[in-house]
Design a protein around this motif. Sequence first.
Motif, PDB file in Angstrom:
ATOM      1  N   LEU A 109       0.855  -1.180   0.000  1.00 10.84           N
ATOM      2  CA  LEU A 109       0.000   0.000   0.000  1.00 10.84           C
ATOM      3  C   LEU A 109       0.895   1.235   0.000  1.00 10.84           C
ATOM      4  O   LEU A 109       1.849   1.317   0.788  1.00 10.84           O
ATOM      5  N   LYS A 110       0.611   2.191  -0.863  1.00  8.93           N
ATOM      6  CA  LYS A 110       1.398   3.416  -0.944  1.00  8.93           C
ATOM      7  C   LYS A 110       0.493   4.604  -0.672  1.00  8.93           C
ATOM      8  O   LYS A 110      -0.634   4.677  -1.183  1.00  8.93           O
ATOM      9  N   LEU A 111       0.998   5.562   0.144  1.00  6.21           N
ATOM     10  CA  LEU A 111       0.214   6.734   0.533  1.00  6.21           C
ATOM     11  C   LEU A 111       0.991   8.005   0.222  1.00  6.21           C
ATOM     12  O   LEU A 111       2.194   8.083   0.459  1.00  6.21           O
ATOM     13  N   LEU A 112       0.291   9.004  -0.295  1.00  6.38           N
ATOM     14  CA  LEU A 112       0.890  10.318  -0.551  1.00  6.38           C
ATOM     15  C   LEU A 112      -0.084  11.373  -0.059  1.00  6.38           C
ATOM     16  O   LEU A 112      -1.260  11.391  -0.446  1.00  6.38           O
ATOM     17  N   MET A 113       0.395  12.288   0.807  1.00  6.16           N
ATOM     18  CA  MET A 113      -0.464  13.291   1.434  1.00  6.16           C
ATOM     19  C   MET A 113      -0.167  14.687   0.886  1.00  6.16           C
ATOM     20  O   MET A 113       0.985  15.077   0.730  1.00  6.16           O
ATOM     21  N   MET A 114      -1.206  15.443   0.628  1.00 10.04           N
ATOM     22  CA  MET A 114      -1.119  16.843   0.228  1.00 10.04           C
ATOM     23  C   MET A 114      -2.173  17.633   1.022  1.00 10.04           C
ATOM     24  O   MET A 114      -3.253  17.117   1.289  1.00 10.04           O
TER      25      MET A 114
END
Length: 485
Positions: free
Chosen positions: A188-193
């Motif tokens: 699982l890959k997560l990217l936050m903005m």
Amino acid sequence: MLRRATFAALLACSAAAHAELPEPVARLLRAANIPDEAVGAVVLRGNATVLAHGAERSMQPASTMKLVTTLVGLEQLGPIFRGRTELRSGADLVGGVLQGDLVLRGGGDADFDADVLEHMLQKLRNQGVKKIKGDLLLDRQLFRPARPDRVTPQFDRMPEFRYNVVPDALLLNTNMLQIDISSTQQQLKLLMMPPLEGVSVGADMKLVDAPCAKWEDGWRTPDYVRGEDGKLKVLLHGSFPRNCAHTVHVNVLDRQDYADRLFRATWRRLGGSFGGAVREAATPAGTRLLADHVARALPEVLRDINKISDNTQARLLYLSLGSLESDAYFGSRPLAAGDADTAVRARQVVRDWFLRHRIDEADLVIENGSGLSRTERIRPAQLAAVLRVGSQSVWAPEFLSSLPIAALDGTMRRRLRDSAAAARARIKTGGLENVVAIAGYVPDANNEQCVVVAFINHERVGNGAGRAALDALIDWVAASGLPPA
């Protein structure tokens, strides 16, 4: 007595009016086992009442309540009303150092997002500010209480999603985090903005074999933890499909933390230095304006409220009604704040508007002005009277242009495509569990504009059954060559 007499005359059944629902509508209701008693509907054509079925029932209107908020807002505040945000300080600037506190003051700015904050802080840098020696003060005092999100009961089990965000006078970026979630068979890959100082995102989500389109079935309410080092970690819970990608926007962090971390990250990226605290406080006397941002004019904001049914913007406008008043040129100035609850003041503004337009306000219950409420109530006849006033308002073009157009845009873009109402009717929709509603303007077959309002409050409105019946009513009005008024 004049007010009630005028209201009664408006709704008195003409020779062409009837209480029975049109057969296409009644047929769909029977097929769904929805009783006629669960329906309230009104159709007005000029001064004539074409249909009045359960018109005096006090019912849940869902998002059609936004029509009350937006029309009253437009008439009270005017079409050039704009919320604003200010950066202020009473401190001297010496050698690139602001020798005291910086104030970020909220004024109900509907467009105050991360980009706006960056542009305002860039203006500070352009004035030679390199370091802020004092604290950052967040002034949310335009509304009372200053943090209504802390005292407003949770509406449902999805408080993290945007439709549930409770506004305040300094709502930054709607307090939302954008999290891009993608998965492979095993990872699982997560990217936050946007990037926030000292904030990261993680998950204990289990990867499962499920359709990507059903990702929400495994979603659980996220939260965040504060480490001993002061860093924050947002945690996603539940499950997520394998080989799937989706972007979610969530309201997780306390807005004090959110504003703090976004300010620090943005100021640092612009080359600024800041070692103070971020705290809530009223703007001290004697400050000067350093930078500001002015939101879009009210008619543009109304399009967001009504076309896409933006609850947060509707609630923000409702609170603005309780905190601002217009001047002779339709500007605005804050009311004396005192200790009065802003929502209570807004409620009185709405009731006064009803009285001024001779609309009976009995049974009207308005909580936050968005319709996202289980306590808000209005009679179909009352909302029809509001729409009739809207069609005759000096600001009628601005009001009507905010409504979704059948088969073309907003919440009506996929509805009534094969109907006589397509590209002609302007309809605000509403929906909650056990509630569907429509309200707006429908030209009939003679191109005579009709006011149409209909609510269904019943447990069997789901799976499109209630919506189909309401669409049939709109189509019936649009296709009918109604007798002359």
